[in-house]
Write a protein that holds these residues in place. Structure first.
Motif, PDB file in Angstrom:
ATOM      1  N   LEU A  57      -1.160  34.265  87.930  1.00 33.57           N
ATOM      2  CA  LEU A  57       0.015  33.414  87.798  1.00 33.57           C
ATOM      3  C   LEU A  57      -0.043  32.611  86.507  1.00 33.57           C
ATOM      4  N   ASP A  58       1.121  32.234  86.002  1.00 30.18           N
ATOM      5  CA  ASP A  58       1.184  31.379  84.825  1.00 30.18           C
ATOM      6  C   ASP A  58       0.685  29.987  85.188  1.00 30.18           C
ATOM      7  N   SER A  59       0.113  29.298  84.212  1.00 31.13           N
ATOM      8  CA  SER A  59      -0.330  27.925  84.459  1.00 31.13           C
ATOM      9  C   SER A  59       0.874  26.999  84.511  1.00 31.13           C
ATOM     10  N   ALA A  60       0.700  25.870  85.139  1.00 32.90           N
ATOM     11  CA  ALA A  60       1.785  24.899  85.258  1.00 32.90           C
ATOM     12  C   ALA A  60       2.149  24.363  83.885  1.00 32.90           C
ATOM     13  N   LYS A  61       3.424  24.216  83.651  1.00 32.52           N
ATOM     14  CA  LYS A  61       3.908  23.698  82.372  1.00 32.52           C
ATOM     15  C   LYS A  61       3.901  22.172  82.412  1.00 32.52           C
ATOM     16  N   PRO A  62       3.579  21.525  81.300  1.00 28.09           N
ATOM     17  CA  PRO A  62       3.581  20.071  81.285  1.00 28.09           C
ATOM     18  C   PRO A  62       5.009  19.527  81.323  1.00 28.09           C
ATOM     19  N   GLY A  63       5.135  18.308  81.792  1.00 28.07           N
ATOM     20  CA  GLY A  63       6.441  17.660  81.789  1.00 28.07           C
ATOM     21  C   GLY A  63       6.900  17.295  83.186  1.00 28.07           C
ATOM     22  N   ARG A  64       7.981  16.595  83.222  1.00 29.16           N
ATOM     23  CA  ARG A  64       8.549  16.138  84.477  1.00 29.16           C
ATOM     24  C   ARG A  64       9.243  17.288  85.182  1.00 29.16           C
ATOM     25  N   ASN A  65       9.092  17.355  86.499  1.00 33.99           N
ATOM     26  CA  ASN A  65       9.778  18.372  87.280  1.00 33.99           C
ATOM     27  C   ASN A  65      11.271  18.082  87.314  1.00 33.99           C
ATOM     28  N   LYS A  66      12.067  19.133  87.351  1.00 32.72           N
ATOM     29  CA  LYS A  66      13.511  18.972  87.378  1.00 32.72           C
ATOM     30  C   LYS A  66      13.971  18.634  88.786  1.00 32.72           C
ATOM     31  N   LEU A  67      15.121  17.958  88.857  1.00 34.77           N
ATOM     32  CA  LEU A  67      15.715  17.670  90.156  1.00 34.77           C
ATOM     33  C   LEU A  67      16.263  18.951  90.756  1.00 34.77           C
ATOM     34  N   LYS A  68      16.187  19.052  92.069  1.00 33.01           N
ATOM     35  CA  LYS A  68      16.769  20.199  92.760  1.00 33.01           C
ATOM     36  C   LYS A  68      18.286  20.111  92.665  1.00 33.01           C
ATOM     37  N   GLU A  69      18.959  21.247  92.850  1.00 34.24           N
ATOM     38  CA  GLU A  69      20.417  21.310  92.717  1.00 34.24           C
ATOM     39  C   GLU A  69      21.115  20.330  93.659  1.00 34.24           C
ATOM     40  N   HIS A  70      20.682  20.315  94.924  1.00 37.87           N
ATOM     41  CA  HIS A  70      21.361  19.442  95.882  1.00 37.87           C
ATOM     42  C   HIS A  70      21.121  17.969  95.555  1.00 37.87           C
ATOM     43  N   ARG A  71      19.963  17.662  94.971  1.00 38.94           N
ATOM     44  CA  ARG A  71      19.690  16.277  94.578  1.00 38.94           C
ATOM     45  C   ARG A  71      20.546  15.871  93.386  1.00 38.94           C
ATOM     46  N   GLN A  72      20.805  16.810  92.474  1.00 36.67           N
ATOM     47  CA  GLN A  72      21.671  16.523  91.335  1.00 36.67           C
ATOM     48  C   GLN A  72      23.087  16.215  91.815  1.00 36.67           C
ATOM     49  N   ASP A  73      23.543  16.970  92.812  1.00 34.82           N
ATOM     50  CA  ASP A  73      24.879  16.738  93.356  1.00 34.82           C
ATOM     51  C   ASP A  73      24.963  15.367  94.035  1.00 34.82           C
ATOM     52  N   GLU A  74      23.909  15.016  94.785  1.00 29.77           N
ATOM     53  CA  GLU A  74      23.881  13.707  95.445  1.00 29.77           C
ATOM     54  C   GLU A  74      23.922  12.588  94.404  1.00 29.77           C
ATOM     55  N   LEU A  75      23.154  12.737  93.345  1.00 31.41           N
ATOM     56  CA  LEU A  75      23.115  11.723  92.297  1.00 31.41           C
ATOM     57  C   LEU A  75      24.462  11.620  91.598  1.00 31.41           C
ATOM     58  N   ALA A  76      25.102  12.748  91.313  1.00 29.12           N
ATOM     59  CA  ALA A  76      26.409  12.737  90.662  1.00 29.12           C
ATOM     60  C   ALA A  76      27.444  12.052  91.553  1.00 29.12           C
ATOM     61  N   ASP A  77      27.396  12.319  92.853  1.00 24.28           N
ATOM     62  CA  ASP A  77      28.323  11.675  93.796  1.00 24.28           C
ATOM     63  C   ASP A  77      28.088  10.167  93.838  1.00 24.28           C
ATOM     64  N   ALA A  78      26.801   9.776  93.874  1.00 28.91           N
ATOM     65  CA  ALA A  78      26.482   8.350  93.923  1.00 28.91           C
ATOM     66  C   ALA A  78      26.955   7.647  92.652  1.00 28.91           C
ATOM     67  N   LEU A  79      26.751   8.270  91.502  1.00 30.30           N
ATOM     68  CA  LEU A  79      27.191   7.668  90.243  1.00 30.30           C
ATOM     69  C   LEU A  79      28.717   7.570  90.170  1.00 30.30           C
ATOM     70  N   GLN A  80      29.403   8.600  90.637  1.00 26.61           N
ATOM     71  CA  GLN A  80      30.865   8.582  90.609  1.00 26.61           C
ATOM     72  C   GLN A  80      31.412   7.498  91.539  1.00 26.61           C
TER      73      GLN A  80
END
Length: 108
Positions: A57-80
């Motif tokens: 397997l490939d090694s883990a890439k450095p950096g912050r993990n991305k938000l899941k799709e459903h979490r992005q939608d929740e955040l967009a709704d909360a901001l709106q």
């Protein structure tokens, strides 16, 4: 290169006398390919990684993990919702994180 291919290449490498060129020829014959799908150096890098980490397997890439799709939608709704509720159309990072149930560092 997908996981099954990597596993097959490692097996072919050890079955053909630890030869990257022989493993490549056997892979091409088994899959009826005319052109090389990868070079022998790729097989050598894969085997080197396999011998050091005992994994293909490939090694883990450095950096912050991305938000899941459903979490992005929740955040967009909360901001709106916050933007519509505020007369100036401003939403705070802390309030948005609290409303979406995520950390504030994930909001910005």
């Amino acid at each position: 290169m997908d996981l099954e291919t990597r596993i097959e290449i490692v097996e072919l490498f050890y079955a053909n006398g630890k030869s990257a060129a022989a493993a490549l020829r056997c892979y091409k014959t088994r899959h009826q390919l005319n052109k090389d799908p990868f070079c022998a150096a790729t097989i050598i890098r894969l085997i080197t990684r396999f011998t050091t980490t005992v994994s293909v397997l490939d090694s883990a890439k450095p950096g912050r993990n991305k938000l899941k799709e459903h979490r992005q939608d929740e955040l967009a709704d909360a901001l709106q919702t916050m933007k519509n509720a505020n007369p100036y159309g401003i939403a705070s990072t802390r309030q948005a994180a609290l409303a979406a149930g995520i950390t504030k560092s994930s909001v910005h």
